[in-house]
Design an enzyme around this catalytic site. Structure first.
Site, PDB file in Angstrom:
ATOM      1  N   LYS A  81      20.120  57.782 -34.332  1.00  0.00           N
ATOM      2  CA  LYS A  81      21.146  57.732 -33.463  1.00  0.00           C
ATOM      3  C   LYS A  81      21.527  56.091 -33.058  1.00  0.00           C
ATOM      4  O   LYS A  81      20.561  55.361 -32.918  1.00  0.00           O
ATOM      5  CB  LYS A  81      20.430  58.296 -31.968  1.00  0.00           C
ATOM      6  CG  LYS A  81      21.269  58.276 -30.907  1.00  0.00           C
ATOM      7  CD  LYS A  81      20.421  59.226 -29.784  1.00  0.00           C
ATOM      8  CE  LYS A  81      21.405  59.374 -28.389  1.00  0.00           C
ATOM      9  NZ  LYS A  81      20.495  59.959 -27.624  1.00  0.00           N
ATOM     10  N   SER A 156      23.309  63.988 -25.766  1.00  0.00           N
ATOM     11  CA  SER A 156      24.061  62.963 -26.138  1.00  0.00           C
ATOM     12  C   SER A 156      23.719  62.779 -27.355  1.00  0.00           C
ATOM     13  O   SER A 156      24.570  61.844 -28.145  1.00  0.00           O
ATOM     14  CB  SER A 156      23.507  61.559 -25.216  1.00  0.00           C
ATOM     15  OG  SER A 156      22.097  61.222 -25.354  1.00  0.00           O
ATOM     16  N   SER A 180      18.504  65.347 -24.630  1.00  0.00           N
ATOM     17  CA  SER A 180      19.440  64.930 -25.573  1.00  0.00           C
ATOM     18  C   SER A 180      19.245  65.267 -26.987  1.00  0.00           C
ATOM     19  O   SER A 180      19.822  64.945 -27.903  1.00  0.00           O
ATOM     20  CB  SER A 180      19.952  63.598 -25.513  1.00  0.00           C
ATOM     21  OG  SER A 180      20.839  63.443 -24.357  1.00  0.00           O
TER      22      SER A 180
HETATM   23  N1  GLN Z   1      22.625  65.322 -20.534  1.00  0.00           N
HETATM   24  C1  GLN Z   1      21.706  64.347 -19.693  1.00  0.00           C
HETATM   25  C2  GLN Z   1      22.243  63.419 -19.205  1.00  0.00           C
HETATM   26  O1  GLN Z   1      23.451  63.149 -19.066  1.00  0.00           O
HETATM   27  C3  GLN Z   1      20.422  63.851 -20.679  1.00  0.00           C
HETATM   28  C4  GLN Z   1      20.697  62.874 -21.740  1.00  0.00           C
HETATM   29  C5  GLN Z   1      19.854  62.385 -22.483  1.00  0.00           C
HETATM   30  O2  GLN Z   1      18.998  62.925 -22.633  1.00  0.00           O
HETATM   31  N2  GLN Z   1      19.932  61.201 -23.009  1.00  0.00           N
HETATM   32  O3  GLN Z   1      21.812  62.621 -18.617  1.00  0.00           O
END
Ligand code: GLN
Length: 512
Positions: A81, A156, A180
């Site tokens: 990532k 994400s 994410s």
């Molecule tokens: N979907 C969650 C957010 O928008 C989690 C994001 C993540 O785990 N980086 O914050």
């Protein structure tokens, strides 16, 4: 035409490599053929690293030829990532504000991967600074779900999940602050794991919300996911929240450490042995209202299967879980507002060079460099931390975070693991939720509690939903019980016996 088809496991590749049927260079080449053919459909990568990967693979081949011992992931293509630093390579975090910033140093997780022999194939797309659930908040591109190009891959870490699902890499690293890793794994029909907080060093991971962030693996099966976790985990003096090594010293239940040998032994034993006598709680609040019926049915079917395999499965309640979303969106944004203050046009990447004074330079750079979701979160977090509101929001959220953690402690006094869907629905259509941030946030309901309580959690495919998209099942364990989570997930995966393949992996160009 390459000698190997994408979609192979670590064990298969290792056997081929060690028996000299293929070289690391040929493996890397085969994965880049797959990338070159299909990346235009998927958009998984921000920076593919073909030259560096080939150089790394040639080095592994030279080591093998010289009779040197190679690591357990020797020659295995891994995607990373793009919020994890790989030295000398651009780190964008999916944001314009970093410009062409290139990392001065390597994240500990990457050092560990290289030490295990893994070949880094590229940096993957993500929601800007890991804020989002669909990868649509990337400043650069929309990653598509390999099962249906009209659908999001989740987020994400959508690029990493899609890369593994489409056979661009065998495993991948993501970061999980509120789901994410697990949610995109669920959407793309692969396995994804968020380890216990502190299991993998955060050194070199660009911080979003430091008390929640954790690096973890994606793979097409539990074994490969666990092998990758074994490679990247371990104490790191450069991260003060990193757990001591071996972490079982701290653990009253004495869970075995998740090492390469643990994983190798695991796959030799019968799956039934792993599940017999395990007590598993199904989270009542996550199989009721707000969960799509096809997702719920798939999870409840898996629960029945677990019972048939000898586990005890009961319904349990986490009464404070209904506050998890608001608590998370206060704490995560508060921490983000502090962490992202370093992006001011002075230290990294983008800078408005025309500004009349320093304040307008900060303002213009941030205005230009940050996307709307990141701005929304910085404003929300700054508000929650401002004097006068701090007690009402930030402090209250910390208190409720403690209550959520205590709910889990109570449950884990009587249960070994808890089961739930990973997300309330399967992958949704691109554009479906971009205008409604709250709708997007609601999709994190099942994953966020584990981050708030620092628990290990894994998502594995449990079947296909009504639209023939993958459904993800989540297993959570008490802190540092990562090995138990892996063991149960491995057994369940064997019993479910699914092999979800998107069209990109259906007909390998050439079978070995
Ligand atoms: N979907 C969650 C957010 O928008 C989690 C994001 C993540 O785990 N980086 O914050």
């Amino acid at each position: 035409m390459s000698k190997i088809a994408p979609g192979k496991s670590i064990a298969e590749l290792t056997t081929l490599l060690q028996s000299k049927q293929v070289s690391a260079s040929e493996i890397t080449q085969a994965y880049f053929e797959q990338i070159n053919q299909f990346e235009k459909d998927i958009n998984a990568f921000i920076t593919p690293m073909a030259d560096q990967a080939m150089a790394q693979a040639r080095q592994i081949d030279a080591d093998i030829a010289a009779g040197k011992t190679t690591g357990p992931l020797a020659g295995v293509p891994v995607a990373v990532k793009d919020n994890i630093c790989v030295q000398g390579v651009k780190t964008s975090c999916g944001s314009k504000i970093l410009g062409d910033f290139s990392s001065q140093y390597e994240a500990t997780a990457i050092q560990n991967l290289r030490a295990a022999g893994a070949v880094i194939v590229g940096k993957t797309n993500l929601d800007e600074f890991a804020m989002g659930s669909s990868t649509e908040h990337s400043a650069f591109k929309r990653t598509k779900n390999p099962f249906d190009l009209d659908c999001v891959p989740g987020g994400s870490s959508g690029g990493s999940a899609a890369a593994v699902a489409a056979g661009f890499a065998v495993t991948a690293l993501g970061s999980d602050t509120g789901g994410s890793i697990r949610q995109p794994a669920a959407f793309c029909g692969v396995v994804g794991m968020k380890p216990t907080y502190g299991m993998v060093s955060r050194f070199g991971l660009v911080a979003f919300a430091s008390s929640l962030d954790q690096i973890g693996p994606f793979a097409r099966n539990v074994e490969d996911c666990a092998m990758t976790l074994a490679a990247v985990s371990g104490h790191d003096p450069k991260d003060s929240t990193s757990l001591p090594n071996p972490y079982r010293d701290n653990n009253p239940k004495n869970y075995p450490q998740l090492t390469f040998d643990f994983v190798r032994n695991l796959v030799k034993e019968s799956p039934e042995e792993h599940l017999k006598g395990l007590r598993i709680g199904v989270i009542k609040e996550l199989v009721g209202e707000g969960i799509e019926p096809d997702v719920r049915d798939s999870i409840l079917e898996a629960a029945k299967l677990l019972t048939r395999l000898g586990a005890t499965v009961d319904e349990i309640s986490l009464p404070h879980s209904k506050y998890a979303l608001p608590v998370y969106y206060i704490l995560a944004t508060a921490e983000a507002s502090a962490n992202l203050s370093r992006f001011d046009g002075v230290r990294y990447g983008l800078r408005d060079k025309e500004a009349a004074d320093i304040l307008s330079m900060y303002q213009n750079t941030r205005h230009e460099g940050f996307g709307s979701e990141v701005k929304r979160r910085i404003m929300l977090g700054t508000y929650a931390l401002s004097s006068g509101y701090y007690d009402a929001y930030y402090k209250k959220a910390q208190q409720v975070r403690r209550l959520i953690t205590q709910d889990f402690t109570g449950v884990f006094a009587n249960y070994d693991l808890v089961l739930s869907p990973t997300a309330p629905s399967c992958a949704f259509k691109i554009g479906e939720k971009t205008d409604d941030p709250l709708q997007m946030y609601l999709g994190d309901i099942a994953t966020i509690p584990a981050n708030l309580a620092g628990l290990p959690g894994i998502s594995l495919p449990s079947g296909l939903g009504t639209a023939k998209m993958p459904v993800g099942l989540q297993l959570l364990g008490s802190p540092v019980s990562d090995s138990l989570v892996v063991k149960a997930a491995y057994a369940l995966e064997k019993a479910l016996n699914l092999d979800l393949r998107p069209p990109y992996l259906k007909e390998p160009a050439c079978k070995n």
